[in-house]
Each structure stands twice: as C-alpha cells, then as structure tokens.
Design an enzyme around this catalytic site. Structure first.
Site, PDB file in Angstrom:
ATOM      1  N   GLU A 272       0.835  -1.200   0.000  1.00 33.97           N
ATOM      2  CA  GLU A 272       0.000   0.000   0.000  1.00 33.97           C
ATOM      3  C   GLU A 272       0.870   1.251   0.000  1.00 33.97           C
ATOM      4  O   GLU A 272       1.963   1.274   0.574  1.00 33.97           O
ATOM      5  CB  GLU A 272      -0.911   0.066   1.243  1.00 33.97           C
ATOM      6  CG  GLU A 272      -1.769  -1.140   1.468  1.00 33.97           C
ATOM      7  CD  GLU A 272      -2.932  -1.255   0.510  1.00 33.97           C
ATOM      8  OE1 GLU A 272      -3.175  -0.301  -0.253  1.00 33.97           O
ATOM      9  OE2 GLU A 272      -3.599  -2.308   0.536  1.00 33.97           O
ATOM     10  N   THR A 273       0.338   2.292  -0.617  1.00 36.52           N
ATOM     11  CA  THR A 273       0.880   3.641  -0.477  1.00 36.52           C
ATOM     12  C   THR A 273      -0.270   4.545  -0.057  1.00 36.52           C
ATOM     13  O   THR A 273      -1.359   4.486  -0.636  1.00 36.52           O
ATOM     14  CB  THR A 273       1.508   4.140  -1.790  1.00 36.52           C
ATOM     15  OG1 THR A 273       2.643   3.318  -2.107  1.00 36.52           O
ATOM     16  CG2 THR A 273       1.961   5.587  -1.671  1.00 36.52           C
TER      17      THR A 273
END
Length: 297
Positions: A50-51
């Site tokens: 994830e970002t």
C-alpha cells in the site's frame, strides 16, 4: 517516482521499530493535485502493498463540528492504493503515515478521513524516543462465511478441512475492509503457505475481500497471523492493521475474548519481516484499537 519528484514519496515500515521488519508502506504527505491515475501509477512504482496519499485538511463540505476536539489534532483526507487498485482502508499505511507526521510535527492526535470513514490516530513516544501510533477503527461488523466460500478458499490455499481449528469458526470480519478469517489447527499448517494466486484472487474479488486473515492461536491472547493479498497484486502482507482490527471484532463477537481485552498478533516472521500488532478492545466501545511502532526505511 522518487523522493525528488513533485510528489515526494516517503518509505516507512509499520509494526516494527526495525526498518528490516514490519510492513513497508509508501507515504505521500501532501498529495494535493494528484489525479487518481497518478496515485495508482505511484503506488505501482513504489511496489509496496500500500501507499497512502494524504490531503491536508478536512474533506470538502460543511465545516465539521469542533466541540471537544483537542487543539493538537491534525486532520487529513487519506486514500490508499495497492500496486493494482485503490482500497478503502489500510492499517499499516495509516500507522506509517502517522509516524511520518509525528517525526515532522511532533506526537499527538490526528484525524484521518478515509473512504471507509473517520479514523482517529494518536502518536506517542516511548522512553527510547520511538514513536508508537494507535488507530481507532470504524465501527466493525462480523458475519457468517458461506460454506462454499470457505470451501473454495481452502481449496485455493491447499488446506484440508481437517486442518482448520474447529474452535475458531470461519467468519467475514470488517473494520474498514472485509477479511475472511480462517484458523489453522497447527502452527505448522500456518507456516506452510503456498496457494493458487489466481484462484484465490478470483474468489476474493467475487466476495469483496481485501485479505484472508489466517490465524493460529498460541494462547488466550496471543495469535500468529498471515495475510494473502492477491487482489492487490501482493502474495502476502507482513503486517496488516486493517485485518488486525477486523480480527479484534471477530474475537469479541465469537466469544474468544471478553469485551475488554488486549491481544498480541505476531505476523511476518515466516516472511523474514517480523511484526507485532497490539489489538485493544474496550468495554462498551465497539471500535477496535490497533497499535504499533514504525520506522523510516
């Protein structure tokens, strides 16, 4: 996309004070002006599960009621992208973002407005100077898992029905994202994770699942967990805060723990990135609190 680009991407690990442990997340502290396709491209290039993309200030609309809000609270709208798709909520990227903010503006209270709802976060600093973030989930819910869904998940995992722990029934739990909880009868079964990536991804898309929360119970309050994440283009997460929150709701709903309890979840050791997640349940409050340390990579 690099740290020298207009959208500066920071890299932090969550649920470990060691940059070599925990779950890495990309963090963009000011994503103002970025379009959806640009955030998706950044997340794909970063390559972490994830970002997080932060937009300072409350979401558009009427000014929220401020009664009772502490002065040191800071407010952000947050969106989360895996390498392949946007997700409604990500716990480890929330912890990573909170630690990144605390290193720049000090510890205290934050408010994250996520696609799943409002998530308060508090950052403290321990005696060794290490930041520790605690998120409070949206209100969770737990529902039965259809037998055919459980059967298909086990088939994709290569697990026999006899290898499940009958004392921990399969359920779908939500605390910002949906997770199928399956309990292994032995630590050896949990450790031996080799699954059909495409088959499991297809089932998860069909059932709107973010991860599978695979669990082995060591003691009344200590659990080992693993989280396949093929719908995000990732084989496995080394630490999954959203699933930890969902599991806290599951443990309370199924009577594994009382209404007030503190659980310890160990994750990532089988991947060489050990992580520790603390899950707190409070009497009279349906929400679940998940805590962990973090460090810049």
């Amino acid at each position: 996309m690099t740290d020298a680009s207009p959208a500066q991407v920071l890299r932090y690990t969550a649920f470990s004070a060691d940059p070599g442990g925990g779950n890495p997340a990309g963090v963009v502290l000011d994503a103002t002006g970025l379009a959806d396709h640009e955030m998706q491209a950044i997340a794909a290039e970063v390559g972490y599960s994830e970002t997080a993309f932060l937009f300072p200030g409350p979401p558009p609309g009427p000014t929220p009621h401020k009664a009772g809000r502490r002065k040191d609270q800071r407010t952000f709208r947050v969106r989360y992208f895996s390498p392949e798709a946007e997700v409604t909520f990500c716990g480890h990227a929330t912890i990573a973002s909170a630690v990144a903010l605390a290193e720049r503006t000090g510890p205290g209270d934050l408010v994250f407005h996520t696609p799943a709802g409002t998530v308060p976060v508090t950052v403290t600093v321990d005696g060794a100077g290490r930041p520790r973030a605690t998120l409070t989930s949206v209100e969770p819910r737990v529902e039965d898992a259809a037998p055919e869904v459980v059967a298909e998940a086990c088939a994709a995992l290569g697990w026999k029905p006899s290898e499940l722990d009958a004392a921990l029934p399969p359920r779908i739990a939500y605390a910002g994202a949906r997770h199928l909880v399956l309990a292994a009868a032995t630590r050896e079964r949990l450790a031996d994770l080799s699954y059909d990536f495409s088959r499991l991804a297809g089932l998860m898309r069909q059932e709107d699942l973010t991860t599978l929360q695979l669990v082995w119970r060591e003691s009344a309050t200590t659990f080992h967990v693993r989280d396949p994440f093929p719908v995000g283009g990732v084989v496995e997460d080394p630490a999954t805060g959203a699933a930890a929150a969902a599991f806290g709701a599951y443990a309370r709903e199924t009577g594994l723990v009382p209404g007030a309890a503190v659980l310890t979840l160990h994750q990532g050791a089988d991947m060489g990135r050990p992580s520790t997640l603390t899950v707190e349940l409070r009497a009279g409050d349906p929400r679940v609190r998940v805590s962990g340390t973090g460090a810049r990579i």
